[in-house]
Design a protein around this motif. Sequence first.
Motif, mmCIF file in Angstrom:
data_model
loop_
_atom_site.group_PDB
_atom_site.id
_atom_site.type_symbol
_atom_site.label_atom_id
_atom_site.label_comp_id
_atom_site.label_asym_id
_atom_site.label_seq_id
_atom_site.Cartn_x
_atom_site.Cartn_y
_atom_site.Cartn_z
ATOM 1 N N VAL A 210 0.752 -0.539 -0.110
ATOM 2 C CA VAL A 210 -0.236 0.191 0.065
ATOM 3 C C VAL A 210 0.971 0.739 -0.212
ATOM 4 O O VAL A 210 2.159 1.567 0.778
ATOM 5 N N TYR A 211 1.056 2.304 -1.100
ATOM 6 C CA TYR A 211 1.564 3.638 -1.123
ATOM 7 C C TYR A 211 0.277 4.385 0.321
ATOM 8 O O TYR A 211 -0.482 4.424 -1.310
ATOM 9 N N ASP A 212 0.718 5.412 0.781
ATOM 10 C CA ASP A 212 -0.422 5.833 0.832
ATOM 11 C C ASP A 212 0.650 7.385 1.890
ATOM 12 O O ASP A 212 1.094 7.147 2.537
ATOM 13 N N GLY A 213 0.086 8.004 0.792
ATOM 14 C CA GLY A 213 -0.052 9.658 1.613
ATOM 15 C C GLY A 213 -0.786 10.528 2.456
ATOM 16 O O GLY A 213 -0.305 11.474 2.086
ATOM 17 N N VAL A 214 -2.006 10.095 2.228
ATOM 18 C CA VAL A 214 -2.902 10.284 2.944
ATOM 19 C C VAL A 214 -2.333 11.016 4.906
ATOM 20 O O VAL A 214 -3.238 11.534 4.860
ATOM 21 N N GLY A 215 -1.834 9.907 5.378
ATOM 22 C CA GLY A 215 -1.843 9.288 6.670
ATOM 23 C C GLY A 215 -2.387 8.767 7.629
ATOM 24 O O GLY A 215 -3.615 7.884 7.338
ATOM 25 N N LYS A 216 -3.467 9.675 8.508
ATOM 26 C CA LYS A 216 -3.988 9.219 9.845
ATOM 27 C C LYS A 216 -5.485 8.591 9.085
ATOM 28 O O LYS A 216 -5.763 8.021 9.516
ATOM 29 N N ALA A 217 -6.305 9.575 8.091
ATOM 30 C CA ALA A 217 -7.941 9.084 7.901
ATOM 31 C C ALA A 217 -7.532 7.670 6.935
ATOM 32 O O ALA A 217 -8.390 6.557 7.333
ATOM 33 N N THR A 218 -6.200 7.322 6.509
ATOM 34 C CA THR A 218 -6.743 5.347 5.312
ATOM 35 C C THR A 218 -5.053 4.696 5.848
ATOM 36 O O THR A 218 -5.664 3.148 5.891
ATOM 37 N N PHE A 219 -4.819 5.030 7.144
ATOM 38 C CA PHE A 219 -3.434 4.677 7.479
ATOM 39 C C PHE A 219 -4.569 2.782 8.467
ATOM 40 O O PHE A 219 -4.100 1.872 7.871
ATOM 41 N N ASP A 220 -5.724 2.833 8.950
ATOM 42 C CA ASP A 220 -5.504 1.737 9.907
ATOM 43 C C ASP A 220 -7.033 0.875 8.843
ATOM 44 O O ASP A 220 -6.435 -0.339 8.807
ATOM 45 N N ALA A 221 -7.201 1.231 8.226
ATOM 46 C CA ALA A 221 -7.938 0.197 7.037
ATOM 47 C C ALA A 221 -7.311 0.108 6.071
ATOM 48 O O ALA A 221 -6.989 -1.167 5.500
ATOM 49 N N SER A 222 -6.006 0.582 5.935
ATOM 50 C CA SER A 222 -5.000 0.130 4.943
ATOM 51 C C SER A 222 -4.650 -1.172 5.122
ATOM 52 O O SER A 222 -4.357 -2.330 4.457
ATOM 53 N N LEU A 223 -4.670 -1.655 6.743
ATOM 54 C CA LEU A 223 -3.503 -2.345 7.142
ATOM 55 C C LEU A 223 -4.224 -3.954 6.242
ATOM 56 O O LEU A 223 -3.919 -4.770 6.812
ATOM 57 N N ASP A 224 -5.890 -3.556 6.556
ATOM 58 C CA ASP A 224 -6.715 -4.460 6.000
ATOM 59 C C ASP A 224 -6.629 -5.202 4.572
ATOM 60 O O ASP A 224 -7.378 -6.095 4.766
ATOM 61 N N CYS A 225 -6.116 -4.082 4.210
ATOM 62 C CA CYS A 225 -5.868 -4.164 2.581
ATOM 63 C C CYS A 225 -4.478 -5.414 2.520
ATOM 64 O O CYS A 225 -4.116 -5.915 1.727
ATOM 65 N N GLY A 230 3.003 -8.551 4.130
ATOM 66 C CA GLY A 230 3.044 -7.306 2.896
ATOM 67 C C GLY A 230 3.966 -5.987 3.281
ATOM 68 O O GLY A 230 3.519 -5.816 4.731
ATOM 69 N N LEU A 231 3.597 -4.437 2.889
ATOM 70 C CA LEU A 231 4.214 -3.776 3.292
ATOM 71 C C LEU A 231 3.224 -2.157 3.406
ATOM 72 O O LEU A 231 2.612 -2.045 2.093
ATOM 73 N N MET A 232 3.348 -1.836 4.161
ATOM 74 C CA MET A 232 2.753 -0.251 3.961
ATOM 75 C C MET A 232 3.677 0.156 4.596
ATOM 76 O O MET A 232 4.557 0.866 5.412
ATOM 77 N N VAL A 233 3.049 1.371 2.997
ATOM 78 C CA VAL A 233 4.216 3.284 2.641
ATOM 79 C C VAL A 233 3.552 3.626 3.023
ATOM 80 O O VAL A 233 2.652 4.195 2.297
ATOM 81 N N SER A 234 3.991 4.486 4.316
ATOM 82 C CA SER A 234 2.879 5.744 4.998
ATOM 83 C C SER A 234 4.333 6.698 4.310
ATOM 84 O O SER A 234 4.938 7.032 5.157
ATOM 85 N N PHE A 235 3.954 7.501 3.289
ATOM 86 C CA PHE A 235 4.909 8.676 2.747
ATOM 87 C C PHE A 235 4.528 9.907 3.268
ATOM 88 O O PHE A 235 4.967 11.039 2.530
ATOM 89 N N GLY A 236 3.032 9.935 3.708
ATOM 90 C CA GLY A 236 2.466 11.727 3.281
ATOM 91 C C GLY A 236 1.384 11.170 4.992
ATOM 92 O O GLY A 236 1.252 10.363 5.117
ATOM 93 N N ASN A 237 1.100 12.875 4.841
ATOM 94 C CA ASN A 237 0.222 13.624 6.321
ATOM 95 C C ASN A 237 -0.631 14.128 5.839
ATOM 96 O O ASN A 237 -1.375 14.898 6.877
ATOM 97 N N ALA A 238 -1.733 13.452 4.579
ATOM 98 C CA ALA A 238 -2.127 15.294 4.405
ATOM 99 C C ALA A 238 -3.494 14.831 5.108
ATOM 100 O O ALA A 238 -4.048 16.394 5.499
ATOM 101 N N SER A 239 -4.387 14.154 6.310
ATOM 102 C CA SER A 239 -5.037 14.620 6.868
ATOM 103 C C SER A 239 -4.908 13.693 8.116
ATOM 104 O O SER A 239 -5.678 13.818 8.898
ATOM 105 N N GLY A 240 -3.345 13.883 8.185
ATOM 106 C CA GLY A 240 -2.867 13.566 9.922
ATOM 107 C C GLY A 240 -1.849 12.883 10.319
ATOM 108 O O GLY A 240 -1.416 12.144 9.440
#
Length: 322
Positions: A210-225, A230-240
């Motif tokens: 998962v490539y996630d530049g949104v941050g707080k709003a999408t992080f938790d649900a992204s783990l379920d994807c 697999g790898l969770m790549v958190s590269f931004g904080n647009a939502s916190g």
Amino acid sequence: MSKVVVVHETGGTEVLKVEDWDIGAPKAGEVKIRQTAIGLNFIDTYQRSGLYPVPRPFVAGNEAAGVVTAVGEGVSELREGDRVAYQGTVGAYAEERIIAANRVVPIPDGVDDETAAAALLKGLTAYYLLFKTWPVAEGETILWHAAAGGTGMIGTQWAKALGATVIATAGGAEKVASAQRFCDHVIDYKAEDFAPRVKALTGGRGVDVVYDGVGKATFDASLDCLRPCGLMVSFGNASGVVAIPDLGVLARKGSLYVTRPTGAHYFAERSALLEGAEALFGAIASGAIKVEISQRFALEEAAKAHSALESRGTTGSVILKP
């Protein structure tokens, strides 16, 4: 004198002040650039707000293109008249600026200044994400959040060119339609929960990364994807900003990996910067990546541009014009 946009105190868009500064002449190892186009990025808003601290006062912005007008002592790779671009160096919101020559890359023929300014930071972000953080292989399935944004549009096109299946999210019908041109599946996160849909699209397996530049709003649900391991790549904080108070969640959801990369580390060496820029400009020139500039603002309208970006009112790339 050069017109610049300065931050004396951190805060909202009102702290962006237009001033006239004497830029001076380049010192040893530096070049002076007359800027022709300036890229707008979320990191600009993080620095303005104080989320990413920068010594004040500072000229805002991190990406631009232009023409070299003077070179300092010891600079041999560049000369007056060269078209160049840079990213990741504060001070871009200006008509003219001085910058270390080793942070500048040449713009090749076939790539115009606006495209270079709109794409370099976002494109190099996509480069390290797709080629370094998780080297995407043909046949893999990825999830990319905010696919209608500037980085998302470049990243999803590049991932498709690498042979990946691209699942993406976007907010609202207009942005979904924009992202659908480059992705296999686009989920409107405003209309449905994206995690169950991702699992359904992958037959219950989950995505490889998962490539996630949104941050707080999408992080938790992204783990379920994610698939197991697999790898969770958190590269931004647009939502916190993201926080993980319980690392055990990674074990419970499938022995997952999480990383928080930044281009400052991937491109610390000039050789890496040139390698990434060559790959990006090559992909643009070949047509594998089409850079879309959705809005142009005058340099003096930097505050208006920040408001548009932070309200999620933009698609593709946005530039400021000196």
